[in-house]
Design a protein around this motif. Structure first.
Motif, PDB file in Angstrom:
ATOM      1  N   CYS A   1       0.830  -1.238   0.003  1.00 30.20           N
ATOM      2  CA  CYS A   1      -0.118  -0.154   0.114  1.00 30.20           C
ATOM      3  C   CYS A   1       0.847   1.154   0.150  1.00 30.20           C
ATOM      4  CB  CYS A   1      -0.975  -0.228   1.128  1.00 30.20           C
ATOM      5  SG  CYS A   1      -1.959   1.616   1.473  1.00 30.20           S
TER       6      CYS A   1
ATOM      7  N   GLN B   1      -5.639   0.383   4.108  1.00 26.01           N
ATOM      8  CA  GLN B   1      -6.161   1.252   3.180  1.00 26.01           C
ATOM      9  C   GLN B   1      -6.972   0.987   1.861  1.00 26.01           C
ATOM     10  OE1 GLN B   1      -3.913   5.047   2.526  1.00 26.01           O
ATOM     11  NE2 GLN B   1      -4.958   5.063   0.554  1.00 26.01           N
TER      12      GLN B   1
ATOM     13  N   GLU C   1      10.504  -1.992   8.958  1.00 26.32           N
ATOM     14  CA  GLU C   1      11.487  -1.134   9.132  1.00 26.32           C
ATOM     15  C   GLU C   1      12.545  -1.290  10.072  1.00 26.32           C
ATOM     16  OE1 GLU C   1       9.218   2.941   9.821  1.00 26.32           O
ATOM     17  OE2 GLU C   1       7.529   1.433  10.484  1.00 26.32           O
TER      18      GLU C   1
ATOM     19  N   HIS D   1       8.047   3.062  17.053  1.00 29.37           N
ATOM     20  CA  HIS D   1       8.053   2.190  16.060  1.00 29.37           C
ATOM     21  C   HIS D   1       8.083   0.586  16.489  1.00 29.37           C
ATOM     22  CE1 HIS D   1       9.648   5.416  13.982  1.00 29.37           C
ATOM     23  NE2 HIS D   1       8.841   5.334  12.874  1.00 29.37           N
TER      24      HIS D   1
ATOM     25  N   GLU E   1      -7.873   2.965  11.284  1.00 31.95           N
ATOM     26  CA  GLU E   1      -8.322   3.413   9.800  1.00 31.95           C
ATOM     27  C   GLU E   1      -9.473   3.536   9.527  1.00 31.95           C
ATOM     28  OE1 GLU E   1      -5.031   2.079   6.598  1.00 31.95           O
ATOM     29  OE2 GLU E   1      -5.225   0.308   7.958  1.00 31.95           O
TER      30      GLU E   1
ATOM     31  N   VAL F   1      -1.212  10.676  13.375  1.00 35.58           N
ATOM     32  CA  VAL F   1      -2.254  10.203  12.364  1.00 35.58           C
ATOM     33  C   VAL F   1      -1.558  10.943  11.044  1.00 35.58           C
ATOM     34  CG1 VAL F   1      -4.467  10.610  11.511  1.00 35.58           C
ATOM     35  CG2 VAL F   1      -4.166  10.473  13.977  1.00 35.58           C
TER      36      VAL F   1
ATOM     37  N   GLY G   1      -4.987   6.813   8.772  1.00 30.02           N
ATOM     38  CA  GLY G   1      -4.458   5.825   9.662  1.00 30.02           C
ATOM     39  C   GLY G   1      -4.001   6.539  11.012  1.00 30.02           C
ATOM     40  N   MET G   2      -4.348   5.962  11.945  1.00 26.82           N
ATOM     41  CA  MET G   2      -3.840   6.306  13.467  1.00 26.82           C
ATOM     42  C   MET G   2      -2.972   5.130  14.217  1.00 26.82           C
ATOM     43  SD  MET G   2      -5.484   6.817  17.104  1.00 26.82           S
ATOM     44  CE  MET G   2      -6.657   8.407  16.597  1.00 26.82           C
ATOM     45  N   GLY G   3      -1.844   5.560  14.608  1.00 28.87           N
ATOM     46  CA  GLY G   3      -1.142   4.434  15.049  1.00 28.87           C
ATOM     47  C   GLY G   3      -1.795   4.147  16.611  1.00 28.87           C
TER      48      GLY G   3
ATOM     49  N   ILE H   1       6.266   2.574  22.927  1.00 28.28           N
ATOM     50  CA  ILE H   1       4.998   1.707  22.627  1.00 28.28           C
ATOM     51  C   ILE H   1       5.490   0.264  22.698  1.00 28.28           C
ATOM     52  CG2 ILE H   1       4.152   3.539  20.983  1.00 28.28           C
ATOM     53  CD1 ILE H   1       4.960   2.176  18.693  1.00 28.28           C
TER      54      ILE H   1
END
Ligand code: 4AD
Length: 463
Positions: free
Chosen positions: A184, A211, A234, A241, A249, A388, A432-434, A448
């Motif tokens: 995506c 998405q 990543e 991360h 989303e 976001v 999209g929000m983490g 996180i």
């Protein structure tokens, strides 16, 4: 006087037809004084004095504990970490810390206890505060601590809250796939599924974002949302991360401008934060490592009046004018830039350069071919950075096709998506929000990796 019939107690505590052992949360909130109560949980702490001992029992359903008073010169011996069952009398507490206590008297034949699960001498979660870095070395036990279990209760509360918000706005919750044949974001950060060429007859990946599938569903259901896992290979070993994280989303039809999407994003985050603030009673959040002042100031930041909106070009000017850096059009914004921009409150940065963003975004309203930008936004939070990312999606078949060619994408693989633009296309957009980042922010925490029970990051996949 004791009411000894355990069925009465049971009936009192059972909600609906539940015949499960009542939780400590239920017991604290609804046990009448004087009842004979059997409670079950872990021994969280032990204090001994001359003729009395005290135990704190927890079962994770609430951050509150049941304080057990053990009467007698030779009360039973317990150890921190044991899972136990204790039967005694529920009473008003004589201590200042809690409202009620459970009194166990070894001379009373109706009182009893049982050690359900013993622990070794070196049980690693002793009462003394254990550092978060030490807790991270205990992948199966850290969940029992007040701080870590707070994250999970908060997460569960917030999931219900966002669901309410979306329901109130006619959204349908959908379930996009996790295995996909498309990348995506086009950033090449996909985890490839090793057996897929043989199995699916094509290369497949774990999704980096739902998405594209959400777009297809939005063009049938108008407004859709999901909260699902995303996977990114990543090589980022930061506290922001994860390789496996969850993304909230949403995708909305009939959007020609960014502003209504920004309004909606702001409303969602404010509504959920208000819901949390109104229901906050230490039930969800309460831990050694949680700082009430930090938590409150972060909530206040979110609930600030209207959030600022600047374009990327305006943001560059601010950064350059303040001497934070010397940036030129096309440079990406790093965490320091983001923190500077959000120093006074949450801020939307819109209309980034086309070159920094994926293929699917539509051009900015004030598109300038000398400085080409796309209709997108990042929401930045004070001290925290990006929470976001969203955009309007290109809904014109030819323009989208051209963009895909420019991004060297294989059109055959993406036909299912491109075809949407030839079959009753609709201007639409989403974001999209983490999810862990959101929980991190609201809980006043800064890593996180502690928000998910079993974090996945480079060199990290224990359990
Ligand atoms: O900005 P991103 O990459 O946007 C997308 O993936 C869009 N396709 C979403 C959409 O429009 N439906 O990611 C969205 C958010 C980021 O703002 C960040 O909060 C979070 O996802 N995120 C991560 N969270 C934890 N670990 C990572 N590795 C993350 N990468 C992104």
């Amino acid at each position: 006087m004791f009411v000894t019939h355990s069925r009465i107690l049971h009936r009192h505590l059972c909600r609906g037809l539940s015949t499960l052992q009542p939780t400590i949360k239920e017991q604290i909130s609804s046990t009448p004084i004087g009842l004979l109560l059997e409670t079950k949980g872990f021994v969280k702490s032990i204090r001994n004095s001359k003729n009395l001992s005290f135990l704190d029992l927890t079962d994770g359903t609430t951050s509150k504990v049941i304080n057990v008073v053990l009467l007698g010169k030779e009360p039973p011996k317990f150890q921190i970490g044991q899972s136990v069952s204790i039967k005694g009398e529920w009473n008003i507490s004589k201590g200042a810390k809690q409202d009620y206590e459970l009194i166990y008297n070894c001379k009373n034949p109706e009182h009893s206890y049982q050690i359900i699960g013993p622990v070794p001498e070196d049980y690693p979660l002793q009462k003394k505060a254990t550092s978060m870095s030490y807790l991270r070395t205990l992948p199966s036990l850290k969940h029992r601590t007040s701080t870590v279990s707070s994250f999970y209760r908060l997460r569960s509360f917030l999931e219900t809250s966002v669901q309410k918000f979306f329901n109130n706005h006619d959204f349908t919750k959908v379930n996009p796939p996790l295995i996909t044949s498309s990348d995506c974001e086009g950033a090449g950060e996909t985890f490839k599924i090793a057996q897929s060429e043989e199995f699916f007859q094509k290369q497949t990946y774990l999704t980096v974002s739902s998405q594209l599938h959400l777009e297809s569903l939005a063009l049938a259901l108008n407004r859709v949302w999901t909260l699902s896992p995303c996977f990114r290979a990543e090589n980022s070993k930061t506290s922001r991360h994860l390789c496996e994280f969850w993304m909230l989303e949403a995708e909305v039809c009939y959007l020609n401008e960014l502003d209504p999407l920004l309004d909606f994003t702001e409303n969602l985050i404010k509504w959920v934060t208000r819901d949390l603030a109104q229901n906050y009673n230490n039930e969800y959040l309460n831990g050694v490592y949680l700082d009430e002042n930090v938590i409150r100031s972060r909530w206040d930041n979110i609930l600030k009046e209207e959030w600022k909106r600047v374009t990327y070009i305006e943001a560059l000017n601010l950064i350059n004018e303040e001497g934070i850096d010397t940036l030129k059009f096309g440079d990406s914004l790093n965490l320091d830039h983001e923190r500077f921009l959000a120093k006074n409150g949450p801020i939307f940065v819109t209309d980034y350069p086309e070159s920094l963003k994926p293929f699917y975004m539509s051009k900015s309203k004030n598109y300038d071919s000398q400085q080409p930008t796309v209709a997108c936004f990042d929401l930045l939070l004070p001290e925290f950075g990006e929470l976001v990312g969203g955009s309007l999606r290109e809904h014109d078949y030819e323009v989208l096709k051209e963009s895909m060619i420019k991004h060297n994408m294989k059109l055959d693989d993406m036909n299912w998506y491109l075809e949407l633009r030839r079959n009753g296309t609709i201007p639409h957009g989403g974001f999209g929000m983490g999810w862990e980042r959101f929980i991190n922010y609201l809980s006043g925490h800064d890593n996180i990796r502690d928000i998910v029970p079993f974090p996945r990051a480079p060199n990290l996949c224990n359990a």
